[in-house]
Design an enzyme around this catalytic site. Structure first.
Site, PDB file in Angstrom:
ATOM      1  N   GLY A  10       0.941  -1.319  -0.015  1.00 43.31           N
ATOM      2  CA  GLY A  10       0.059   0.276   0.069  1.00 43.31           C
ATOM      3  C   GLY A  10       1.064   1.319   0.179  1.00 43.31           C
ATOM      4  O   GLY A  10       2.166   1.220   0.046  1.00 43.31           O
ATOM      5  N   ASP A  31       0.029  -8.949   2.248  1.00 43.26           N
ATOM      6  CA  ASP A  31      -1.081  -7.922   1.730  1.00 43.26           C
ATOM      7  C   ASP A  31      -1.949  -8.722   0.732  1.00 43.26           C
ATOM      8  O   ASP A  31      -1.469  -9.611  -0.066  1.00 43.26           O
ATOM      9  CB  ASP A  31      -0.171  -6.758   0.713  1.00 43.26           C
ATOM     10  CG  ASP A  31      -1.345  -5.688   0.728  1.00 43.26           C
ATOM     11  OD1 ASP A  31      -2.255  -5.820   0.111  1.00 43.26           O
ATOM     12  OD2 ASP A  31      -0.732  -4.426   0.663  1.00 43.26           O
ATOM     13  N   LEU A  33      -3.893  -7.424  -1.422  1.00 48.84           N
ATOM     14  CA  LEU A  33      -4.174  -6.669  -2.798  1.00 48.84           C
ATOM     15  C   LEU A  33      -5.684  -5.940  -3.030  1.00 48.84           C
ATOM     16  O   LEU A  33      -5.961  -5.482  -3.942  1.00 48.84           O
ATOM     17  CB  LEU A  33      -3.767  -7.501  -4.063  1.00 48.84           C
ATOM     18  CG  LEU A  33      -2.513  -8.126  -3.969  1.00 48.84           C
ATOM     19  CD1 LEU A  33      -2.288  -8.877  -5.188  1.00 48.84           C
ATOM     20  CD2 LEU A  33      -1.296  -7.238  -4.095  1.00 48.84           C
ATOM     21  N   ASP A  58      -5.011 -12.846   3.006  1.00 45.59           N
ATOM     22  CA  ASP A  58      -6.101 -11.966   3.778  1.00 45.59           C
ATOM     23  C   ASP A  58      -5.847 -12.279   5.410  1.00 45.59           C
ATOM     24  O   ASP A  58      -5.950 -13.384   6.046  1.00 45.59           O
ATOM     25  CB  ASP A  58      -7.505 -12.251   3.503  1.00 45.59           C
ATOM     26  CG  ASP A  58      -8.396 -11.087   3.884  1.00 45.59           C
ATOM     27  OD1 ASP A  58      -8.086 -10.950   5.098  1.00 45.59           O
ATOM     28  OD2 ASP A  58      -9.310 -11.045   3.436  1.00 45.59           O
ATOM     29  N   LEU A  59      -5.614 -11.081   6.122  1.00 42.87           N
ATOM     30  CA  LEU A  59      -5.136 -11.101   7.669  1.00 42.87           C
ATOM     31  C   LEU A  59      -6.288 -11.775   8.315  1.00 42.87           C
ATOM     32  O   LEU A  59      -6.278 -12.093   9.673  1.00 42.87           O
ATOM     33  CB  LEU A  59      -4.487 -10.019   8.209  1.00 42.87           C
ATOM     34  CG  LEU A  59      -3.257  -9.559   7.358  1.00 42.87           C
ATOM     35  CD1 LEU A  59      -2.822  -8.480   7.808  1.00 42.87           C
ATOM     36  CD2 LEU A  59      -2.244 -10.740   7.667  1.00 42.87           C
ATOM     37  N   SER A 124      -3.687   7.213  13.916  1.00 44.40           N
ATOM     38  CA  SER A 124      -4.024   8.313  13.154  1.00 44.40           C
ATOM     39  C   SER A 124      -4.415   9.445  14.004  1.00 44.40           C
ATOM     40  O   SER A 124      -5.048   9.160  15.255  1.00 44.40           O
ATOM     41  CB  SER A 124      -5.436   7.849  12.321  1.00 44.40           C
ATOM     42  OG  SER A 124      -5.924   9.338  11.846  1.00 44.40           O
ATOM     43  N   ALA A 125      -4.009  10.578  13.775  1.00 42.73           N
ATOM     44  CA  ALA A 125      -4.589  11.853  14.392  1.00 42.73           C
ATOM     45  C   ALA A 125      -6.185  11.822  14.419  1.00 42.73           C
ATOM     46  O   ALA A 125      -6.300  12.761  15.637  1.00 42.73           O
ATOM     47  CB  ALA A 125      -4.002  13.190  13.693  1.00 42.73           C
ATOM     48  N   TYR A 149     -14.594   4.366  10.676  1.00 42.39           N
ATOM     49  CA  TYR A 149     -12.746   4.218  10.543  1.00 42.39           C
ATOM     50  C   TYR A 149     -11.930   4.653  11.885  1.00 42.39           C
ATOM     51  O   TYR A 149     -11.043   4.086  12.296  1.00 42.39           O
ATOM     52  CB  TYR A 149     -12.326   4.878   9.366  1.00 42.39           C
ATOM     53  CG  TYR A 149     -10.940   5.306   9.369  1.00 42.39           C
ATOM     54  CD1 TYR A 149     -10.092   4.068   8.990  1.00 42.39           C
ATOM     55  CD2 TYR A 149     -10.205   6.466   9.469  1.00 42.39           C
ATOM     56  CE1 TYR A 149      -8.754   4.477   8.908  1.00 42.39           C
ATOM     57  CE2 TYR A 149      -8.907   6.670   9.518  1.00 42.39           C
ATOM     58  CZ  TYR A 149      -8.039   5.613   9.254  1.00 42.39           C
ATOM     59  OH  TYR A 149      -6.858   5.655   8.886  1.00 42.39           O
ATOM     60  N   LYS A 153      -9.459   2.772  14.848  1.00 42.89           N
ATOM     61  CA  LYS A 153      -8.088   3.039  15.247  1.00 42.89           C
ATOM     62  C   LYS A 153      -8.002   3.186  16.677  1.00 42.89           C
ATOM     63  O   LYS A 153      -7.133   2.685  17.564  1.00 42.89           O
ATOM     64  CB  LYS A 153      -7.536   4.466  14.733  1.00 42.89           C
ATOM     65  CG  LYS A 153      -7.438   4.236  12.806  1.00 42.89           C
ATOM     66  CD  LYS A 153      -6.072   3.560  12.691  1.00 42.89           C
ATOM     67  CE  LYS A 153      -5.993   3.273  11.454  1.00 42.89           C
ATOM     68  NZ  LYS A 153      -5.564   2.277  10.864  1.00 42.89           N
ATOM     69  N   TYR A 177      -0.662   9.235  12.681  1.00 41.00           N
ATOM     70  CA  TYR A 177       0.092   9.812  11.616  1.00 41.00           C
ATOM     71  C   TYR A 177      -0.804  11.294  11.525  1.00 41.00           C
ATOM     72  O   TYR A 177      -2.176  11.167  11.615  1.00 41.00           O
ATOM     73  CB  TYR A 177      -0.367   9.153  10.308  1.00 41.00           C
ATOM     74  CG  TYR A 177       0.158   7.786  10.400  1.00 41.00           C
ATOM     75  CD1 TYR A 177       1.182   7.319  10.966  1.00 41.00           C
ATOM     76  CD2 TYR A 177      -0.193   6.872   9.239  1.00 41.00           C
ATOM     77  CE1 TYR A 177       1.974   6.026  10.891  1.00 41.00           C
ATOM     78  CE2 TYR A 177       0.471   5.699   9.342  1.00 41.00           C
ATOM     79  CZ  TYR A 177       1.273   5.359  10.235  1.00 41.00           C
ATOM     80  OH  TYR A 177       1.865   3.978   9.937  1.00 41.00           O
TER      81      TYR A 177
HETATM   82  P1  NAD Z   1      -3.414   1.903   1.737  1.00 42.30           P
HETATM   83  O1  NAD Z   1      -4.818   1.292   1.602  1.00 42.30           O
HETATM   84  O2  NAD Z   1      -2.698   2.166   0.598  1.00 42.30           O
HETATM   85  O3  NAD Z   1      -2.645   0.372   2.242  1.00 42.30           O
HETATM   86  C1  NAD Z   1      -3.049  -0.581   3.140  1.00 42.30           C
HETATM   87  C2  NAD Z   1      -2.818  -1.936   2.374  1.00 42.30           C
HETATM   88  O4  NAD Z   1      -3.338  -3.203   3.379  1.00 42.30           O
HETATM   89  C3  NAD Z   1      -3.343  -2.204   1.101  1.00 42.30           C
HETATM   90  O5  NAD Z   1      -2.478  -2.459   0.298  1.00 42.30           O
HETATM   91  C4  NAD Z   1      -4.517  -3.179   1.317  1.00 42.30           C
HETATM   92  O6  NAD Z   1      -4.560  -4.196  -0.002  1.00 42.30           O
HETATM   93  C5  NAD Z   1      -4.143  -3.884   2.269  1.00 42.30           C
HETATM   94  N1  NAD Z   1      -4.901  -4.663   3.285  1.00 42.30           N
HETATM   95  C6  NAD Z   1      -6.192  -4.197   3.573  1.00 42.30           C
HETATM   96  N2  NAD Z   1      -6.952  -5.107   4.488  1.00 42.30           N
HETATM   97  C7  NAD Z   1      -6.047  -6.169   4.508  1.00 42.30           C
HETATM   98  C8  NAD Z   1      -6.207  -7.429   5.107  1.00 42.30           C
HETATM   99  N3  NAD Z   1      -7.204  -7.923   5.596  1.00 42.30           N
HETATM  100  N4  NAD Z   1      -5.307  -8.581   4.846  1.00 42.30           N
HETATM  101  C9  NAD Z   1      -4.130  -7.993   4.108  1.00 42.30           C
HETATM  102  N5  NAD Z   1      -4.020  -6.892   3.509  1.00 42.30           N
HETATM  103  C10 NAD Z   1      -4.966  -6.054   3.594  1.00 42.30           C
HETATM  104  O7  NAD Z   1      -3.336   2.494   2.871  1.00 42.30           O
HETATM  105  P2  NAD Z   1      -2.242   3.532   3.507  1.00 42.30           P
HETATM  106  O8  NAD Z   1      -2.427   4.916   2.904  1.00 42.30           O
HETATM  107  O9  NAD Z   1      -1.149   3.010   3.278  1.00 42.30           O
HETATM  108  O10 NAD Z   1      -2.461   3.349   4.912  1.00 42.30           O
HETATM  109  C11 NAD Z   1      -1.518   2.617   5.600  1.00 42.30           C
HETATM  110  C12 NAD Z   1      -2.141   2.590   7.342  1.00 42.30           C
HETATM  111  O11 NAD Z   1      -2.013   3.607   7.896  1.00 42.30           O
HETATM  112  C13 NAD Z   1      -3.694   2.055   7.333  1.00 42.30           C
HETATM  113  O12 NAD Z   1      -3.884   1.270   8.574  1.00 42.30           O
HETATM  114  C14 NAD Z   1      -4.568   3.427   7.385  1.00 42.30           C
HETATM  115  O13 NAD Z   1      -5.570   3.441   8.227  1.00 42.30           O
HETATM  116  C15 NAD Z   1      -3.159   4.246   8.228  1.00 42.30           C
HETATM  117  N6  NAD Z   1      -3.388   5.680   8.181  1.00 42.30           N
HETATM  118  C16 NAD Z   1      -3.510   6.192   6.895  1.00 42.30           C
HETATM  119  C17 NAD Z   1      -3.548   7.482   6.745  1.00 42.30           C
HETATM  120  C18 NAD Z   1      -3.622   8.222   5.351  1.00 42.30           C
HETATM  121  O14 NAD Z   1      -3.942   9.278   5.155  1.00 42.30           O
HETATM  122  N7  NAD Z   1      -3.218   7.588   4.374  1.00 42.30           N
HETATM  123  C19 NAD Z   1      -3.728   8.340   7.772  1.00 42.30           C
HETATM  124  C20 NAD Z   1      -3.704   7.749   9.071  1.00 42.30           C
HETATM  125  C21 NAD Z   1      -3.495   6.369   9.056  1.00 42.30           C
END
Ligand code: NAD
Ligand code: UDP
Length: 332
Positions: A10, A31, A33, A58-59, A124-125, A149, A153, A177
């Site tokens: 991701g 991951d 996907l 899938d986790l 997350s903030a 969501y 968190k 974050y």
């Molecule tokens: P993203 O969606 O790009 O990456 C998450 C990845 O997890 C994806 O590749 C998805 O395919 C994989 N995934 C989801 N559910 C899954 C499962 N059950 N099993 C295996 N893989 C799974 O998101 P990101 O922006 O890279 O965010 C990463 C983490 O950071 C997340 O937990 C998100 O909530 C947190 N976060 C993101 C932000 C933001 O703005 N991007 C802000 C705060 C926190």
């Protein structure tokens, strides 16, 4: 040290894999996907010159999680995997609770069984909620979350706290974050939201590239520097480095850190910087406020600096340049 990076294909996970490899950690990726593409793996190998084992699992399936720990000698886990779209979580709350909570509990149970107790979590903030402050400090604690969501968190933070209190030998780092944006300077990896983006930076890029006609700025009558909303935008490469520092420098026990720049930037400031740095016009109009948006917040990032010896290095100009570089490369 071998680190399992869940969600490693991701947006944030992929950049973290690069920084871990640069710091000589061994990396295994899990991951499914759901929100990423398999070709990111090749790109990671191209950037780092290293190979990574990918488990397309899938986790939420615990037997699959167990298989990974059975095959690999994992020393620690950085857990990015999860769903992250705020609006979708309001429409489909069960889907969010199911995926985000179950995958985390599965992971923790299997880690416990295999006596792996180093865990870094993507928080997350948003867990601060609407607390009336603009500068968020870790000591403020969690507020009322405003979406399912955000609640996942906050709930996972609580689960991790309970786990730690039950067994002090865990080493758990909660990273909150602020607004992750930007892309790797190679232009090979970045953020690729499905459909019409909800977040500011991806929307700006779609307007700049002509795929969307106009950016709507949600309100210019807030009590902020220029009336538009203020956030703390953090370059994803800085954010990724924060995870490496968390593995290397976090003290024993359970610790929580804000990862942000410590500086607020308004919507208008971001748009005009994007235009200036990339010499391109972004067509916009001001519309009504978006329901649920807070006027202004940013990180107090001093705890991460003092304890993890981490701070952001990239500027808002770097963010705008690298985002645009990625958008152009993606489309050529
Ligand atoms: P993203 O969606 O790009 O990456 C998450 C990845 O997890 C994806 O590749 C998805 O395919 C994989 N995934 C989801 N559910 C899954 C499962 N059950 N099993 C295996 N893989 C799974 O998101 P990101 O922006 O890279 O965010 C990463 C983490 O950071 C997340 O937990 C998100 O909530 C947190 N976060 C993101 C932000 C933001 O703005 N991007 C802000 C705060 C926190
Ligand atoms: N924003 C905007 N137009 C958009 C998307 C976002 O004006 O199309 C504003 C939003 O009101 C907020 C800031 O940009 O002030 C950041 O919003 P984003 O959705 O990226 O992140 P949030 O902090 O809301 O999670």
């Amino acid at each position: 040290m071998k680190i399992l990076v869940t969600g490693g294909l991701g947006f944030i996970g992929s950049h973290t894999v690069v920084e871990l490899a640069n710091s000589n950690f061994e990396v295994v990726i899990a991951d499914n996907l759901y929100n990423s593409k398999e070709d990111v793996l090749e790109k990671l190998e191209k950037i780092t010159g290293k190979k990574f084992k990918l488990y397309k699992y899938d986790l939420t399936d615990k037997t699959k999680v167990e298989e990974i720990f059975n095959k690999e000698n994992i020393d620690g886990v950085i857990h990015f995997a999860g769903y992250k779209a705020v609006g979708e979580s309001v429409r489909e709350p069960l889907m969010y609770y199911q995926n985000n909570l179950i995958s985390t509990i599965n992971l923790l149970e299997v880690m416990k069984k295999y006596n792996v107790k180093k865990f870094v979590f993507s928080s997350s903030a948003t867990v601060y909620g609407d607390n009336g402050y603009t500068r968020y400090v870790e000591s403020m604690g969690r507020g009322e979350t405003t979406s399912p969501y955000g609640t996942t968190k906050a709930m996972i933070e609580k689960i991790l706290e309970d786990l730690y209190y039950s067994d002090n030998s865990w080493n758990i780092t909660l990273l909150r974050y602020f607004n992750p944006v930007g892309a790797h300077e190679s232009g090979l990896i970045g953020e690729e939201p499905n459909g019409i983006p909800n977040n500011l930076m991806p929307y700006v890029m779609k307007v700049a590239s002509g795929k969307l006609e106009q950016l709507s700025i949600f309100g210019n009558d807030y009590q902020t520097v220029d009336g538009t909303g203020v956030r703390d935008y953090i370059h994803v490469v800085d954010l990724a480095k924060g995870h490496v520092k968390a593995l290397e420098n976090a003290p024993a026990g359970l610790n929580t850190y804000n990862l942000g720049s410590g500086k607020g930037v308004s919507v208008l400031e971001l748009v005009t910087t994007f235009e200036k740095v990339n010499n391109i016009k972004v067509n916009y109009k001001v519309v009504d406020r978006r329901p649920g948006d807070l006027p202004e917040y940013y990180a107090d990032a001093s705890k991460a600096f003092e304890e993890l010896r981490w701070k952001t290095e990239k500027t808002i100009e770097d963010i705008c340049r690298d985002s645009w570089n990625y958008e152009r490369k993606m489309n050529n």
